[in-house]
Design an enzyme around this catalytic site. Sequence first.
Site, PDB file in Angstrom:
ATOM      1  N   HIS A   1     -48.085  80.070  39.243  1.00 23.01           N
ATOM      2  CA  HIS A   1     -47.001  80.885  39.814  1.00 23.01           C
ATOM      3  C   HIS A   1     -45.900  81.200  38.806  1.00 23.01           C
ATOM      4  O   HIS A   1     -44.716  81.115  39.130  1.00 23.01           O
ATOM      5  CB  HIS A   1     -46.447  80.216  41.079  1.00 23.01           C
ATOM      6  CG  HIS A   1     -46.201  81.196  42.193  1.00 23.01           C
ATOM      7  ND1 HIS A   1     -44.947  81.615  42.539  1.00 23.01           N
ATOM      8  CD2 HIS A   1     -47.044  81.842  43.024  1.00 23.01           C
ATOM      9  CE1 HIS A   1     -45.030  82.481  43.538  1.00 23.01           C
ATOM     10  NE2 HIS A   1     -46.297  82.639  43.846  1.00 23.01           N
TER      11      HIS A   1
ATOM     12  N   ARG B   1     -55.775  89.948  38.691  1.00 25.15           N
ATOM     13  CA  ARG B   1     -55.297  89.541  40.020  1.00 25.15           C
ATOM     14  C   ARG B   1     -54.601  90.675  40.774  1.00 25.15           C
ATOM     15  O   ARG B   1     -53.944  90.434  41.798  1.00 25.15           O
ATOM     16  CB  ARG B   1     -54.309  88.372  39.847  1.00 25.15           C
ATOM     17  CG  ARG B   1     -54.960  87.094  39.383  1.00 25.15           C
ATOM     18  CD  ARG B   1     -55.674  86.417  40.531  1.00 25.15           C
ATOM     19  NE  ARG B   1     -54.740  85.903  41.503  1.00 25.15           N
ATOM     20  CZ  ARG B   1     -54.932  85.929  42.821  1.00 25.15           C
ATOM     21  NH1 ARG B   1     -55.995  86.488  43.349  1.00 25.15           N
ATOM     22  NH2 ARG B   1     -54.031  85.415  43.630  1.00 25.15           N
TER      23      ARG B   1
ATOM     24  N   ASP C   1     -52.869  77.815  40.990  1.00 20.39           N
ATOM     25  CA  ASP C   1     -51.889  78.879  40.721  1.00 20.39           C
ATOM     26  C   ASP C   1     -50.629  78.270  40.110  1.00 20.39           C
ATOM     27  O   ASP C   1     -49.930  77.498  40.763  1.00 20.39           O
ATOM     28  CB  ASP C   1     -51.554  79.589  42.042  1.00 20.39           C
ATOM     29  CG  ASP C   1     -50.735  80.858  41.860  1.00 20.39           C
ATOM     30  OD1 ASP C   1     -50.215  81.075  40.742  1.00 20.39           O
ATOM     31  OD2 ASP C   1     -50.613  81.620  42.835  1.00 20.39           O
TER      32      ASP C   1
ATOM     33  N   GLU D   1     -50.941  89.424  39.772  1.00 21.41           N
ATOM     34  CA  GLU D   1     -50.670  89.836  41.156  1.00 21.41           C
ATOM     35  C   GLU D   1     -49.406  90.672  41.264  1.00 21.41           C
ATOM     36  O   GLU D   1     -49.282  91.456  42.197  1.00 21.41           O
ATOM     37  CB  GLU D   1     -50.598  88.613  42.082  1.00 21.41           C
ATOM     38  CG  GLU D   1     -49.394  87.720  41.843  1.00 21.41           C
ATOM     39  CD  GLU D   1     -49.461  86.419  42.627  1.00 21.41           C
ATOM     40  OE1 GLU D   1     -50.561  85.887  42.821  1.00 21.41           O
ATOM     41  OE2 GLU D   1     -48.403  85.932  43.047  1.00 21.41           O
TER      42      GLU D   1
ATOM     43  N   TRP E   1     -39.850  81.399  40.257  1.00 25.48           N
ATOM     44  CA  TRP E   1     -40.338  80.691  41.451  1.00 25.48           C
ATOM     45  C   TRP E   1     -41.850  80.759  41.537  1.00 25.48           C
ATOM     46  O   TRP E   1     -42.468  81.714  41.380  1.00 25.48           O
ATOM     47  CB  TRP E   1     -39.728  81.296  42.722  1.00 25.48           C
ATOM     48  CG  TRP E   1     -40.382  80.781  43.939  1.00 25.48           C
ATOM     49  CD1 TRP E   1     -40.275  79.524  44.466  1.00 25.48           C
ATOM     50  CD2 TRP E   1     -41.296  81.482  44.790  1.00 25.48           C
ATOM     51  NE1 TRP E   1     -41.048  79.401  45.587  1.00 25.48           N
ATOM     52  CE2 TRP E   1     -41.709  80.585  45.798  1.00 25.48           C
ATOM     53  CE3 TRP E   1     -41.836  82.779  44.784  1.00 25.48           C
ATOM     54  CZ2 TRP E   1     -42.613  80.935  46.810  1.00 25.48           C
ATOM     55  CZ3 TRP E   1     -42.730  83.136  45.764  1.00 25.48           C
ATOM     56  CH2 TRP E   1     -43.107  82.225  46.769  1.00 25.48           C
TER      57      TRP E   1
ATOM     58  N   ASN F   1     -43.487  92.138  49.863  1.00 24.38           N
ATOM     59  CA  ASN F   1     -42.891  90.964  50.511  1.00 24.38           C
ATOM     60  C   ASN F   1     -41.426  90.763  50.109  1.00 24.38           C
ATOM     61  O   ASN F   1     -41.110  90.613  48.929  1.00 24.38           O
ATOM     62  CB  ASN F   1     -43.719  89.720  50.127  1.00 24.38           C
ATOM     63  CG  ASN F   1     -43.623  88.623  51.165  1.00 24.38           C
ATOM     64  OD1 ASN F   1     -42.946  88.762  52.181  1.00 24.38           O
ATOM     65  ND2 ASN F   1     -44.316  87.510  50.911  1.00 24.38           N
TER      66      ASN F   1
ATOM     67  N   GLU G   1     -59.474  86.279  46.918  1.00 24.23           N
ATOM     68  CA  GLU G   1     -58.564  85.361  47.613  1.00 24.23           C
ATOM     69  C   GLU G   1     -58.482  85.772  49.074  1.00 24.23           C
ATOM     70  O   GLU G   1     -58.373  86.952  49.386  1.00 24.23           O
ATOM     71  CB  GLU G   1     -57.163  85.448  46.976  1.00 24.23           C
ATOM     72  CG  GLU G   1     -56.139  84.519  47.599  1.00 24.23           C
ATOM     73  CD  GLU G   1     -54.769  84.650  46.936  1.00 24.23           C
ATOM     74  OE1 GLU G   1     -54.438  85.758  46.466  1.00 24.23           O
ATOM     75  OE2 GLU G   1     -54.038  83.650  46.885  1.00 24.23           O
TER      76      GLU G   1
ATOM     77  N   TYR H   1     -43.962  75.852  45.924  1.00 24.86           N
ATOM     78  CA  TYR H   1     -44.870  76.942  46.235  1.00 24.86           C
ATOM     79  C   TYR H   1     -46.278  76.439  46.572  1.00 24.86           C
ATOM     80  O   TYR H   1     -46.824  75.603  45.864  1.00 24.86           O
ATOM     81  CB  TYR H   1     -44.968  77.929  45.045  1.00 24.86           C
ATOM     82  CG  TYR H   1     -46.106  78.878  45.272  1.00 24.86           C
ATOM     83  CD1 TYR H   1     -45.962  79.925  46.179  1.00 24.86           C
ATOM     84  CD2 TYR H   1     -47.350  78.663  44.693  1.00 24.86           C
ATOM     85  CE1 TYR H   1     -47.022  80.741  46.477  1.00 24.86           C
ATOM     86  CE2 TYR H   1     -48.420  79.484  44.986  1.00 24.86           C
ATOM     87  CZ  TYR H   1     -48.251  80.516  45.877  1.00 24.86           C
ATOM     88  OH  TYR H   1     -49.321  81.311  46.188  1.00 24.86           O
TER      89      TYR H   1
ATOM     90  N   ARG I   1     -58.654  76.869  46.326  1.00 27.06           N
ATOM     91  CA  ARG I   1     -57.452  76.735  45.505  1.00 27.06           C
ATOM     92  C   ARG I   1     -56.738  75.451  45.898  1.00 27.06           C
ATOM     93  O   ARG I   1     -56.589  75.160  47.094  1.00 27.06           O
ATOM     94  CB  ARG I   1     -56.532  77.937  45.735  1.00 27.06           C
ATOM     95  CG  ARG I   1     -55.379  78.008  44.744  1.00 27.06           C
ATOM     96  CD  ARG I   1     -54.420  79.158  45.044  1.00 27.06           C
ATOM     97  NE  ARG I   1     -53.430  78.775  46.046  1.00 27.06           N
ATOM     98  CZ  ARG I   1     -52.251  79.391  46.216  1.00 27.06           C
ATOM     99  NH1 ARG I   1     -51.926  80.426  45.472  1.00 27.06           N
ATOM    100  NH2 ARG I   1     -51.411  78.997  47.147  1.00 27.06           N
TER     101      ARG I   1
ATOM    102  N   GLU J   1     -54.276  80.341  37.352  1.00 23.97           N
ATOM    103  CA  GLU J   1     -53.662  81.638  37.670  1.00 23.97           C
ATOM    104  C   GLU J   1     -52.196  81.678  37.249  1.00 23.97           C
ATOM    105  O   GLU J   1     -51.482  80.685  37.402  1.00 23.97           O
ATOM    106  CB  GLU J   1     -53.781  81.845  39.185  1.00 23.97           C
ATOM    107  CG  GLU J   1     -53.015  83.042  39.712  1.00 23.97           C
ATOM    108  CD  GLU J   1     -53.055  83.114  41.231  1.00 23.97           C
ATOM    109  OE1 GLU J   1     -53.900  82.436  41.853  1.00 23.97           O
ATOM    110  OE2 GLU J   1     -52.228  83.849  41.795  1.00 23.97           O
TER     111      GLU J   1
HETATM  112  O1  EZ4 Z   1     -46.610  83.886  46.246  1.00 19.39           O
HETATM  113  O2  EZ4 Z   1     -47.890  86.871  47.712  1.00 19.39           O
HETATM  114  O3  EZ4 Z   1     -51.754  83.767  44.705  1.00 19.39           O
HETATM  115  N1  EZ4 Z   1     -50.997  84.014  45.581  1.00 19.39           N
HETATM  116  C1  EZ4 Z   1     -49.659  84.037  45.481  1.00 19.39           C
HETATM  117  C2  EZ4 Z   1     -48.910  84.489  46.700  1.00 19.39           C
HETATM  118  C3  EZ4 Z   1     -47.487  84.976  46.392  1.00 19.39           C
HETATM  119  C4  EZ4 Z   1     -47.001  85.823  47.519  1.00 19.39           C
HETATM  120  C5  EZ4 Z   1     -45.598  86.378  47.268  1.00 19.39           C
HETATM  121  O4  EZ4 Z   1     -45.296  87.317  48.253  1.00 19.39           O
HETATM  122  O5  EZ4 Z   1     -49.144  83.725  44.436  1.00 19.39           O
HETATM  123  O6  EZ4 Z   1     -48.885  83.465  47.653  1.00 19.39           O
HETATM  124 CO    CO Z   2     -50.637  83.792  42.862  1.00 20.89          CO
END
Ligand code: EZ4
Ligand code: CO
Length: 412
Positions: A222, A293, A220, A272, A412, A37, A349, A159, A147, A246
Site C-alpha cells: 500500500h 494493477r 499489499d 491501482e 496510507w 473512492n 482481485e 490498512y 492476499r 503489491e
Molecule cells: O485501498 O481501493 O489492493 N487493494 C487496495 C484497495 C484500496 C482501495 C482505496 O479506495 O489497495 O483496498
Molecule cells: Co492495493
Amino acid sequence: MRIVRADVIVTSPSRNFVTLKITADDGVTGLGDATLNGRELAVAAYLRDHVVPLLVGKDPARIEDTWQFLYRSAYWRRGPVTMAAIAAVDMALWDIKGKVANLPLYQLLGGACRTGLRAYGHASGASLPELFDSIREHMAAGYTAIRVQTAIPGLGAVYGVAASAASAGAGGERYDYDPAQRGAQPAEEAWDTSAYLRHVPTVFEAVRGEFGPELPLLHDGHHRMTPIQAARLGKVLEPYDLFWLEDCTPAENQEALRLVRQHTITPLAIGEVFNTIWDFQTLIREQLIDYVRAAVTHFGGVSPLKKLVDYAAQYQVRSGFHGPTDISPVGMAAQLHLGLAIHNFGIQEYMPPSAAASAVFRHAFAFVGGYLHPGDVPGLGVELDEAAAGQYPYQQAYLPYARLRDGTVHDW
Ligand code: EZ4
Ligand code: CO
C-alpha cells in the site's frame, strides 16, 4: 444511432458509487462506472457539467473517437477525476455496442481465452489464529489464491485488516469491506514502517508453516515503503514464495522500482492508482514489474486498458486488475470481459459486492469454485435498478490517512 441523454447516478448501497447511464435514440442504454473512492462528487460534477452536454447527439458506435475527443479536447490531461469520467463513457459505449450486436463484451474483444478468471480474496487477522481462520474461510469459499494482511504489534487499525469492533466504520460495514468510512473527516491511523518490516516476514513464515508451500499468497504494501525498504522486504519474503508483492513504493517515481528489482526476485505488482499507460511506461519497458494493477474505472475505460495489457504482453507482464469494493459491479464486469479475452491475464482481485450493492447492480458475472466469469448477457451484463439506487442517497465518506509516531503525515 444518436445519444439522446446521459444521466449520472450517485448511490450508496453500503458504499458510494457513481454510475453513468447513456441512452441512445432507439432506447438502448449503457452503463459505466465512475466511482473514485472518497472523491465521488468531483467525478459526478465533471461528468454532469462538462461531459454529458458533449455526448448528447453523438454516435454511440464511435467509441475510440469519443475517447480521443474527451481526452484531447479537454487539453488538461490525465488525473483520477478526468480518467474516471472518461472511463465511464467508454464502458457505457462498449455496453451499448454489445447490446446492439447482441454479444457479451468479451466476444467483441476477441472471444474467450480461458474458461474462467482465477480470483484472489482478502484474508486478514489481528492475530495469527484469526488470520488462519480467515484464510480457511477463503479456501472454503473456493479461493485458490489469497492476499494476506496483518495487524502490526503496537499499531492500531491498519490498512487491509478485518474489523475488530473497534475499527468498524460508522456505517457498520467491516473495515476490510471498504476502508473508506462515512463521516465528515477521515480517520487517522498510526504507522511505523520499521515495526511493519519486522513483523510481516514472521507472519508469512507462520502462514507457510500452517498451510504449506502450494497456496498462492499475495501481499499489499500500500505504497508505504521507500525503495530500499521495499527491496529489503521483497528479499526477506523470498523464502515464502509470494505470488506478488503489491504497491511496495508509491511509484510516482517509476525509477524506484529499478532499485527494488535489483535486489529481489519476489514478483512485483503495481498501479491501482495509475491513470494512463504513461504511468507504466518505464515499468513495463524495463521489465521492472510482473503485473499491472490498473482498474478499468480509473484508467479511462476498457479501450486504454486493452492497449496497456497488449503493450505489457510484449514483456510477459500480466494483468492483475484492481478489484476492491470501490470498483462497482459495472466496472468489475467490464474488466472481467477484458480479462477473459486477453492472453496475458494474470489474476483478478475480488471482493464480493455487498447484498445491497448486488440488489442495486444486478450482475451476470459470477464467482464459482475460485473463478470469475462475466456471463453471456449482451454488453457488460449489469442492470441498474434505479428505484433501488434511489433508496441509498450519497453519504460523505473518506479513506483514512496515516501519521508516523512523531505526527508526520505518511502514505496510507
Ligand atoms: O485501498 O481501493 O489492493 N487493494 C487496495 C484497495 C484500496 C482501495 C482505496 O479506495 O489497495 O483496498
Ligand atoms: Co492495493
